[in-house]
Design an enzyme around this catalytic site. Structure first.
Site, mmCIF file in Angstrom:
data_model
loop_
_atom_site.group_PDB
_atom_site.id
_atom_site.type_symbol
_atom_site.label_atom_id
_atom_site.label_comp_id
_atom_site.label_asym_id
_atom_site.label_seq_id
_atom_site.Cartn_x
_atom_site.Cartn_y
_atom_site.Cartn_z
ATOM 1 N N PHE A 15 32.379 32.261 38.985
ATOM 2 C CA PHE A 15 33.838 32.447 38.921
ATOM 3 C C PHE A 15 34.186 33.714 39.685
ATOM 4 O O PHE A 15 33.783 34.815 39.293
ATOM 5 C CB PHE A 15 34.371 32.543 37.491
ATOM 6 C CG PHE A 15 35.880 32.655 37.491
ATOM 7 C CD1 PHE A 15 36.667 31.519 37.544
ATOM 8 C CD2 PHE A 15 36.505 33.894 37.525
ATOM 9 C CE1 PHE A 15 38.057 31.613 37.611
ATOM 10 C CE2 PHE A 15 37.900 33.998 37.595
ATOM 11 C CZ PHE A 15 38.672 32.849 37.635
ATOM 12 N N ASP A 48 29.958 41.022 42.174
ATOM 13 C CA ASP A 48 31.299 40.915 41.613
ATOM 14 C C ASP A 48 31.243 41.483 40.194
ATOM 15 O O ASP A 48 30.848 40.808 39.251
ATOM 16 C CB ASP A 48 31.748 39.446 41.617
ATOM 17 C CG ASP A 48 33.154 39.274 41.045
ATOM 18 O OD1 ASP A 48 33.668 40.223 40.418
ATOM 19 O OD2 ASP A 48 33.727 38.179 41.218
ATOM 20 N N LYS A 79 40.348 44.209 37.130
ATOM 21 C CA LYS A 79 40.571 44.163 35.691
ATOM 22 C C LYS A 79 40.713 45.552 35.061
ATOM 23 O O LYS A 79 41.765 46.156 35.182
ATOM 24 C CB LYS A 79 39.476 43.321 35.033
ATOM 25 C CG LYS A 79 39.569 41.855 35.483
ATOM 26 C CD LYS A 79 38.981 40.864 34.517
ATOM 27 C CE LYS A 79 39.459 39.450 34.846
ATOM 28 N NZ LYS A 79 38.488 38.604 35.491
HETATM 29 C C1 LIG Z 1 38.747 37.754 36.624
HETATM 30 C C2 LIG Z 1 37.695 37.680 37.663
HETATM 31 C C3 LIG Z 1 38.011 37.554 39.026
HETATM 32 C C4 LIG Z 1 39.430 37.356 39.525
HETATM 33 O O1 LIG Z 1 40.301 38.376 39.188
HETATM 34 P P1 LIG Z 1 41.885 38.125 39.238
HETATM 35 O O2 LIG Z 1 42.474 39.478 39.025
HETATM 36 O O3 LIG Z 1 42.208 37.149 38.164
HETATM 37 O O4 LIG Z 1 42.195 37.569 40.600
HETATM 38 C C5 LIG Z 1 36.963 37.565 39.939
HETATM 39 N N1 LIG Z 1 35.695 37.672 39.528
HETATM 40 C C6 LIG Z 1 35.351 37.788 38.236
HETATM 41 C C7 LIG Z 1 33.912 37.926 37.861
HETATM 42 C C8 LIG Z 1 36.336 37.774 37.254
HETATM 43 O O5 LIG Z 1 35.994 37.852 35.956
#
Ligand SMILES: *Cc1c(COP(=O)(O)O)cnc(C)c1O
Length: 404
Positions: A142, A227, A256
């Protein structure tokens, strides 16, 4: 205008795109680990907006920084300098040990920006023939919801009827270093991966996986892009989840909790080579690096460290995990987690995780199901021992029921 729960839900359903199916609670206020609904009921937030509110709801010091900056200067665009950006760069680089920083807004934008950057690095530094760059990603990843990203998702709901998609991605199983070795070609510019797969259900890779990944990437001149949008900034009990593995990424993505939930702020962090390929006019964002975002992020990083939230995540996460493991319930198939990134996977016969989340709501806990049978638990990093104990009692009574 009427504002009962039923009216608000009906109005949302009437006007809103139906791309979410929230639990039926309407929140109006938050403080620390707690949130309140419009009827005055209090809940312990065990989702933290998918880890964005790690510092706790409405942290007073982040709020003060935001209000102060909002009254002074909010947006200049990058056509001009602002007096917060340099300080944000300096502080995030010092905190994470990075050389270069690219500020963006959402997490997905940070991922997209990283992909653009590693491709450019591939052509201009590694010497890949134009148009041939490949990025390797993992199954069940994700990384966000933009078109470029959903194109390399393996989830049918995420991809379905959104194509055609961009080429240049190869998908391998998560946690399998031999698969990475086999997938790398001379055109591979990067391996993009989550240290722990969050949305997939808090999937922790086998011990030693990331050491091997690091060695393979180094040996093949492939950029390792971690990520850490969800795992980063203390969530797993260390500043970055890579520290559990004893490795360093070439490119790290944060988002985040970088703003403590006040504002969308994300960043691509890298060594000099990758972000060094971007020249004026080649990438940008109207809001990226704006002074309000920078001021908020600076305060969010500061309280994380000054208030010992990372150490607290490690200590309370260990207690929470052990407490969940100690629950004797036929419904539970697996309990896993690192720091305050936790999950309870239910047996398929126990019924859907959503039912248990709704039952938890009745006991004053807000948690979120993922993938039918998993409850994810990710409270703010400021949670106390008493609050963990109380939450464990609610989980124990809920999970020992049969809601199938
Ligand atoms: C939430 C998330 C994203 C995307 O972030 P948004 O601010 O919703 O675009 C990307 N990678 C990971 C691992 C995430 O948990």
């Amino acid at each position: 205008m009427s504002s009962s729960v039923i009216d608000l839900l009906a109005t949302e359903a009437r006007f809103g795109a139906q791309n979410y199916q929230p639990i039926g609670v309407v929140l109006t206020r938050g403080e620390g680990v707690w949130v309140w609904d419009i009827e005055g009921n209090r809940y312990l937030d065990c989702l933290s907006a998918y880890s964005a509110v790690s510092q706790g709801h409405c942290h007073p010091k982040i709020l003060a920084a935001m209000v102060e900056q909002a009254g002074r200067l909010t947006l200049t665009s990058r056509a001009f300098h602002n007096d917060q950006l340099a300080l944000f760069y300096e502080e995030i680089a010092a905190l994470t040990g990075s050389h270069k920083v690219l500020p963006m807004n959402s997490g997905a934008e940070a991922v997209e920006s990283a992909i653009k950057s590693v491709r450019k690095w591939g052509y201009e530094v590694k010497g890949v023939a134009d148009g041939q760059a490949e990025v390797i990603v993992c199954a069940d990843n994700f990384h966000g919801r933009t078109l470029g990203i959903v194109g390399f998702s393996t989830d049918a709901e995420t991809r379905g009827h959104f194509g055609p998609f961009a080429p240049g991605f190869r998908i391998i199983p998560f946690g399998d270093a031999a698969a990475l070795d086999a997938a790398i070609t001379p055109n591979t510019v990067a391996f993009l991966v989550e240290p722990i797969q969050g949305e997939a259900g808090v999937i922790i890779p086998p011990a030693g996986y990331f050491k091997e990944v690091r060695e393979l990437c180094t040996a093949n001149n492939v950029m390792l892009v971690l990520d850490e949008i969800q795992t980063g900034l203390g969530r797993t009990g260390k500043l970055l989840a890579e520290q559990h593995e004893g490795i360093e990424a070439d490119v790290t993505l944060l988002g985040k909790a970088l703003s403590g939930g006040f504002y969308p702020v994300s960043a691509v962090l890298s060594n000099n080579d990758v972000l060094g390929t971007l020249r004026p006019g080649q990438h940008g964002s109207t809001f990226g690096g704006n002074p309000l975002a920078c001021a908020v992020a600076r305060a969010a990083m500061r309280v994380l460290v000054e208030e010992g939230m990372i150490e607290n995540a490690a200590a309370q996460g260990a207690r929470f995990l052990q407490g969940l493991k100690d629950i004797r319930a036929n419904t539970i198939r697996d309990v896993r987690g690192r720091g305050l990134m936790l999950a309870v996977e239910l047996h398929p016969e126990a019924g859907r995780a959503r039912r248990y989340c709704e039952a938890l709501q009745g006991k004053g806990i807000l948690a979120k199901d993922t993938h039918e049978h998993t409850i994810r638990i990710a409270p703010p990093l400021v949670i106390t021992s008493d609050q963990v104990n109380w939450a464990l009692e609610q989980f124990a009574t809920t999970l020992t029921q049969d809601l199938s």
